[in-house]
Scaffold this motif. Structure first.
Motif, mmCIF file in Angstrom:
data_model
loop_
_atom_site.group_PDB
_atom_site.id
_atom_site.type_symbol
_atom_site.label_atom_id
_atom_site.label_comp_id
_atom_site.label_asym_id
_atom_site.label_seq_id
_atom_site.Cartn_x
_atom_site.Cartn_y
_atom_site.Cartn_z
ATOM 1 N N UNK A 134 0.852 -1.197 0.000
ATOM 2 C CA UNK A 134 0.000 0.000 0.000
ATOM 3 C C UNK A 134 0.887 1.246 0.000
ATOM 4 N N UNK A 135 1.446 1.540 -1.153
ATOM 5 C CA UNK A 135 2.508 2.544 -1.246
ATOM 6 C C UNK A 135 2.024 3.976 -1.037
ATOM 7 N N UNK A 136 0.703 4.223 -1.117
ATOM 8 C CA UNK A 136 0.192 5.588 -0.903
ATOM 9 C C UNK A 136 -0.189 5.849 0.552
ATOM 10 N N UNK A 137 -0.059 4.856 1.411
ATOM 11 C CA UNK A 137 -0.481 4.995 2.809
ATOM 12 C C UNK A 137 0.340 6.076 3.519
ATOM 13 N N UNK A 138 -0.370 7.045 4.120
ATOM 14 C CA UNK A 138 0.286 8.135 4.846
ATOM 15 C C UNK A 138 0.155 7.996 6.355
ATOM 16 N N UNK A 139 -0.988 7.472 6.810
ATOM 17 C CA UNK A 139 -1.224 7.345 8.250
ATOM 18 C C UNK A 139 -1.862 5.991 8.544
ATOM 19 N N UNK A 140 -1.289 5.263 9.490
ATOM 20 C CA UNK A 140 -1.840 4.003 9.966
ATOM 21 C C UNK A 140 -2.019 4.124 11.475
ATOM 22 N N UNK A 141 -3.276 4.017 11.915
ATOM 23 C CA UNK A 141 -3.587 4.190 13.333
ATOM 24 C C UNK A 141 -4.419 3.018 13.799
ATOM 25 N N UNK A 142 -3.876 2.255 14.772
ATOM 26 C CA UNK A 142 -4.546 1.082 15.319
ATOM 27 C C UNK A 142 -4.681 1.283 16.820
ATOM 28 N N UNK A 143 -5.836 0.929 17.372
ATOM 29 C CA UNK A 143 -6.094 1.204 18.788
ATOM 30 C C UNK A 143 -5.195 0.378 19.711
ATOM 31 N N UNK A 144 -4.859 -0.863 19.340
ATOM 32 C CA UNK A 144 -3.972 -1.716 20.123
ATOM 33 C C UNK A 144 -2.551 -1.627 19.561
ATOM 34 N N UNK A 145 -1.607 -2.105 20.336
ATOM 35 C CA UNK A 145 -0.236 -2.169 19.836
ATOM 36 C C UNK A 145 -0.109 -3.327 18.858
ATOM 37 N N UNK A 146 0.562 -3.076 17.753
ATOM 38 C CA UNK A 146 0.672 -4.066 16.685
ATOM 39 C C UNK A 146 2.137 -4.311 16.352
ATOM 40 N N UNK A 147 2.374 -5.417 15.672
ATOM 41 C CA UNK A 147 3.679 -5.697 15.073
ATOM 42 C C UNK A 147 3.503 -5.686 13.570
ATOM 43 N N UNK A 148 4.282 -4.877 12.899
ATOM 44 C CA UNK A 148 4.227 -4.898 11.444
ATOM 45 C C UNK A 148 4.947 -6.141 10.929
ATOM 46 N N UNK A 149 4.480 -6.702 9.826
ATOM 47 C CA UNK A 149 5.099 -7.917 9.284
ATOM 48 C C UNK A 149 6.591 -7.721 9.005
ATOM 49 N N UNK A 150 7.374 -8.744 9.297
ATOM 50 C CA UNK A 150 8.816 -8.682 9.068
ATOM 51 C C UNK A 150 9.126 -8.849 7.587
ATOM 52 N N UNK A 151 10.398 -8.603 7.254
ATOM 53 C CA UNK A 151 10.877 -8.736 5.877
ATOM 54 C C UNK A 151 10.034 -7.914 4.898
ATOM 55 N N UNK A 152 10.069 -6.594 5.044
ATOM 56 C CA UNK A 152 9.269 -5.741 4.154
ATOM 57 C C UNK A 152 9.592 -5.997 2.689
ATOM 58 N N UNK A 153 8.527 -6.118 1.879
ATOM 59 C CA UNK A 153 8.715 -6.352 0.450
ATOM 60 C C UNK A 153 8.852 -5.046 -0.329
ATOM 61 N N UNK A 154 8.397 -3.951 0.278
ATOM 62 C CA UNK A 154 8.497 -2.625 -0.347
ATOM 63 C C UNK A 154 8.738 -1.592 0.739
ATOM 64 N N UNK A 155 9.184 -0.420 0.327
ATOM 65 C CA UNK A 155 9.285 0.703 1.242
ATOM 66 C C UNK A 155 8.003 1.530 1.170
ATOM 67 N N UNK A 156 7.481 1.894 2.335
ATOM 68 C CA UNK A 156 6.324 2.799 2.384
ATOM 69 C C UNK A 156 6.853 4.224 2.545
ATOM 70 N N UNK A 157 7.245 4.804 1.427
ATOM 71 C CA UNK A 157 7.898 6.114 1.444
ATOM 72 C C UNK A 157 6.966 7.216 1.936
ATOM 73 N N UNK A 158 5.654 7.035 1.765
ATOM 74 C CA UNK A 158 4.702 8.096 2.113
ATOM 75 C C UNK A 158 4.184 8.004 3.542
ATOM 76 N N UNK A 159 4.507 6.933 4.265
ATOM 77 C CA UNK A 159 3.984 6.765 5.613
ATOM 78 C C UNK A 159 4.618 7.788 6.550
ATOM 79 N N UNK A 160 3.763 8.651 7.143
ATOM 80 C CA UNK A 160 4.240 9.710 8.031
ATOM 81 C C UNK A 160 3.798 9.513 9.473
ATOM 82 N N UNK A 161 2.680 8.811 9.695
ATOM 83 C CA UNK A 161 2.168 8.617 11.046
ATOM 84 C C UNK A 161 1.879 7.154 11.316
ATOM 85 N N UNK A 162 2.362 6.634 12.465
ATOM 86 C CA UNK A 162 2.149 5.232 12.825
ATOM 87 C C UNK A 162 1.846 5.138 14.316
ATOM 88 N N UNK A 163 0.702 4.511 14.625
ATOM 89 C CA UNK A 163 0.268 4.385 16.013
ATOM 90 C C UNK A 163 -0.678 3.181 16.103
#
Length: 835
Positions: free
Chosen positions: A597-626
């Motif tokens: 999801x290369x256009x993703x700018x903000x990802x906000x989840x109510x619980x604490x999460x683990x992002x999947x390991x071994x990223x297949x792409x860079x999310x260059x546009x992601x600015x906010x993560x919670x």
């Protein structure tokens, strides 16, 4: 064909921006604007529908269908462009000028002044204005009065204009109302008439006799002159005289530049008052002095104004009506114009509890029904907006009445709707709307930055009226209401099964459900193929609704679910903002397709999460993560999201301690653009001993909660060169002594919060916090005193203590007393419940 469409759209945009500044042909411009919008929307719908269907076709067939669609659109848009270019709106037609009547000449040929003499709540404002009018400054002074429509700017100016002391102080008094629909010639003639009516000495006696005996003939002679000749006449008549000019309801810098150079600076204390809704105009007139801003009335003054208008000054309100009357006044939200309209309505009713209760239930309806002028006054601000600001302003109608709208969320919605391209531009747009007194800032951060905003209820009524007229927005409170043709829908009640079926699905781009979306309605969402924004605020879904993954144009998605976000979510390749609340006890699992999801700018989840390991792409546009789990922080992960600006981390029990945790913190160092970091580790003792680790040097704000760091670890934080905000909450640091040596300096720190810990002694001085502006201590029940040297921090504006020891409060009082004895009264101290 795409280039042709794009070129025409740019032409339409420039045309509308230019015509929005025109004050004539308003009806024609609005009609033409609707026609342009209709054609453009049709083109947008057709192209996006083809994009929606493109996955179902082979590449060659998809191209063929799209070309066929585009060729028809190009022809239709070309026709529209020819119509616009052939219209007469772009010509500079000069409207005729009609002769004024005798009455016009007697009264100064200016717009009639508001007869309401509203002094309630303006007493202090009046004193300040009069003080500036009587000031010792000999040069010509500009006094801008700023505020939203109906707040009392004109009334305040009129009170100062009519004050006996002020009348006697000036030789000439001129009142001219500008408004949006002004003609330069009318303004100049109006000013001349005011001057001729007042000047009665010297060589002007003959002219005065002519005016009073042959008013129309002399005015006909005057009007034969050019605008420059009229301006020269005004300049000469005012030269050498001390004058007071009121320029009421001014909307543009151009008219100020024109009129202000017509008034000479005699170096004798002349004054010019201007009233405006636009901060930009006020600052343009006098960039060196802040304008006088008129505030909304408080609850007491609102009731006093309503009471005096209904019953008269000195008369008593019946006791049984007082509580209801105060509720009515409160619902007017401090706007004098609304209070006067409602008071006029109450004056016509029987003075019974039942009749007054009916008014209390429907104040906004009373205002709309009783006075189109009231809403018309406020609507002027909307109609004067540049075209690029109109959709941003109308979008405020999405939110429920009296909402405090989070500014970050609002700007993200604007971006996802396509009103603007990036968040920084959104802040400029918001500042413009606030400066025009259309949007009000509700909450601010410590440094004055805006946190949330809202609109006055009457302004919201204007929004809903204009939005419905433009088919931009429909707000539905009634579950049985039918949906009309609109681009945006906002549901403030539970909806019935057939409600979505009645919509015109081709137009719909936005759907907000503030009372939830039932499982029976979810399958109907597949019909809304062009949806860009889907927000389900309350309640949630048992299973993640797969139908949503078909809405490929979605840019903003907010929902709550017991289930994990499905891997097919990556089909939403346009998604920019994803906000998901988990209704389960366990944190949701994010699928590895998130990396697509290369256009993703903000990802906000109510619980604490683990992002999947071994990223297949860079999310260059992601600015906010919670919120990201602390244990998942690795160099590999952060290398895949290098442009992150805000990050919220959560630590959990039994996730490991010691060197492994230091590695997690060290991995943050590769986030070169990170500005805001929050770490919360509930009941997790991470660091039994102080250790060295590196945080991003770009950090401006850091919040630590339940991290139980030893105070010695502050050596890692003091190295952050840009840190302005530090919040230490709930045992973010642990230990009873915090000692700073002279070499440990927070060079940029402006705000420091310490809440709930076991700190007893704080050894520090002014040298450690040279830029500190605000210090807040909450529930520091063991801290004995504040360092005495803090009084020497010249930037320090306030110290606040809540639920702390009495000895600490005493030390703060001593600091304040010492500073006052030295002539420094700038330090504010707030102490609450310190025992």
């Amino acid at each position: 064909m795409v280039d042709s469409v794009f070129e025409n759209l740019e032409y339409f945009q420039d045309f509308l921006e230019n015509t929005s500044k025109r004050r004539e042909d308003c009806g024609k411009i609005e009609e033409l604007e609707r026609e342009i919008r209709s054609v453009v929307n049709e083109a947008e719908d057709a192209i996006e529908l083809e994009i929606y269907e493109i996955n179902k076709l082979e590449k060659g067939n998809a191209r063929e269908v799209l070309c066929e669609t585009l060729s028809l659109l190009v022809e239709k848009i070309d026709d529209m462009k020819r119509n616009v270019m052939g219209s007469s709106i772009g010509t500079n037609e000069v409207q005729g000028y009609s002769n004024p009547t005798n009455e016009d000449l007697q009264t100064g040929y200016v717009a009639k002044l508001n007869p309401e003499n509203v002094v309630v709540g303006l007493e202090d404002d009046l004193m300040r204005i009069i003080r500036r009018l009587k000031g010792s400054m000999s040069t010509r002074e500009i006094i801008p009065i700023l505020g939203m429509g109906g707040i009392g700017k004109t009334t305040l100016a009129k009170m100062a204009y009519d004050d006996p002391q002020i009348r006697n102080r000036f030789d000439v008094h001129v009142w001219v109302t500008i408004s949006q629909e002004y003609q330069t010639r009318d303004l100049l003639l109006g000013v001349l008439t005011c001057i001729f009516n007042e000047i009665k000495e010297g060589t002007d006696n003959e002219l005065m006799d002519m005016i009073y005996n042959k008013k129309l003939s002399i005015f006909n002679k005057i009007k034969q002159g050019t605008d420059n000749e009229l301006m020269d006449m005004i300049y000469k008549k005012l030269m050498g005289r001390r004058y007071l000019v009121v320029m009421d309801d001014i909307w543009s810098n151009d008219v100020w530049d024109l009129m202000s150079r017509t008034f000479p600076d005699n170096d004798n204390g002349s004054r010019i008052i201007l009233t405006s809704r636009l901060k930009g105009v006020a600052m343009h007139a006098d960039p060196d002095t802040p304008p006088h801003e008129v505030s909304l009335l408080n609850a007491d003054d609102s009731w006093k104004l309503l009471h005096e208008t209904v019953f008269g000054v000195g008369h008593v309100c019946p006791p049984e009506l007082e509580d209801i009357g105060k509720k009515v006044a409160q619902k007017c939200q401090g706007l004098p114009l609304a209070l006067l309209v409602v008071a006029g309505h109450l004056s016509k009713l029987e003075r019974t509890q039942e009749s007054w209760k009916d008014v209390a239930k429907s104040v906004s309806k009373v205002v709309a029904k009783e006075s189109d002028k009231c809403l018309g006054v406020l609507a002027m601000s909307y109609h004067y907006l540049p075209n690029h600001l109109k959709p941003c302003f109308l979008y405020m109608g999405i939110f429920p009445e009296d909402s405090d709208v989070n500014i970050e969320k609002l700007i993200n919605l604007w971006v996802c709707e396509g009103f603007l391209w990036e968040e920084l531009v959104g802040r400029d747009f918001l500042e413009d709307l606030v400066s025009r007194n259309l949007i009000m800032v509700r909450n601010r951060r410590f440094n004055g930055e805006w946190k949330s905003c809202g609109v006055h209820d009457l302004v919201r009524d204007i929004i809903l009226r204009e939005a419905e007229k433009e088919k931009f927005l429909q707000v539905t409170k009634d579950p049985s209401a039918k949906m009309h043709h609109a681009r945006c829908y906002s549901f403030h009640s539970n909806i019935q099964n057939d409600l979505l079926e009645s919509s015109s699905i081709g137009l719909t781009r936005t759907m907000h459900f503030f009372r939830g979306l039932g499982s029976k309605q979810v399958p109907l969402l597949v019909c809304f193929k062009l949806l860009r924004v889907l927000s389900v605020v309350q309640y949630g879904f048992e299973d993640f609704p797969l139908v949503i993954t078909k809405l490929v144009h979605l840019r903003y998605l907010q929902l709550r679910s017991c289930d994990d976000p499905h891997g097919l979510l990556s089909e939403l390749y346009n998604l920019q903002v994803f906000i998901v609340g988990s209704l389960g006890y366990n944190p949701p699992t994010i699928h590895e397709t998130i990396w697509q999801m290369k256009h993703l700018r903000h990802l906000k989840v109510s619980h604490s999460i683990s992002l999947p390991k071994n990223p297949s792409n860079n999310l260059q546009n992601l600015e906010g993560l919670s919120c990201l789990r602390l244990s998942s922080c690795t160099f590999e992960l952060f290398s895949a999201i290098p442009n992150l600006k805000t990050l919220k981390l959560r630590g959990r029990q039994n996730e490991g301690q010691g060197e492994k945790m230091f590695e997690h913190l060290n991995s943050l160092a590769c986030l070169k653009r990170l500005e805001q970091l929050k770490i919360r580790c509930k009941e997790l003792y991470l660091f039994p001993i102080p250790c060295m680790y590196t945080l991003p040097t770009s950090l401006r704000s850091l919040t630590l909660s339940y991290t139980f760091l030893p105070w010695e670890d502050m050596a890692n934080i003091v190295k952050l060169p840009k840190l302005e905000v530090l919040k230490i909450k709930n045992y973010g640091f642990y230990g009873d002594v915090w000692r700073l040596n002279d070499g440990e300096i927070f060079n940029q720190l402006k705000f420091l919060l310490i809440r709930t810990n076991d700190l007893k002694q704080w050894k520090a001085g002014s040298v450690n916090f040279p830029m500190l502006q605000r210090l807040v201590l909450r529930t520091c029940i063991y801290l004995e005193e504040i360092p005495k040297d803090f009084g020497e921090i010249y930037t320090l504006e306030s110290i606040e203590l809540y639920h702390c020891r009495r000895t600490a409060a005493n030390s703060v009082n001593e600091i304040q007393e010492e500073q006052e004895s030295m002539g420094n009264d700038c330090l504010s101290v707030l102490i609450d419940d310190c025992r």
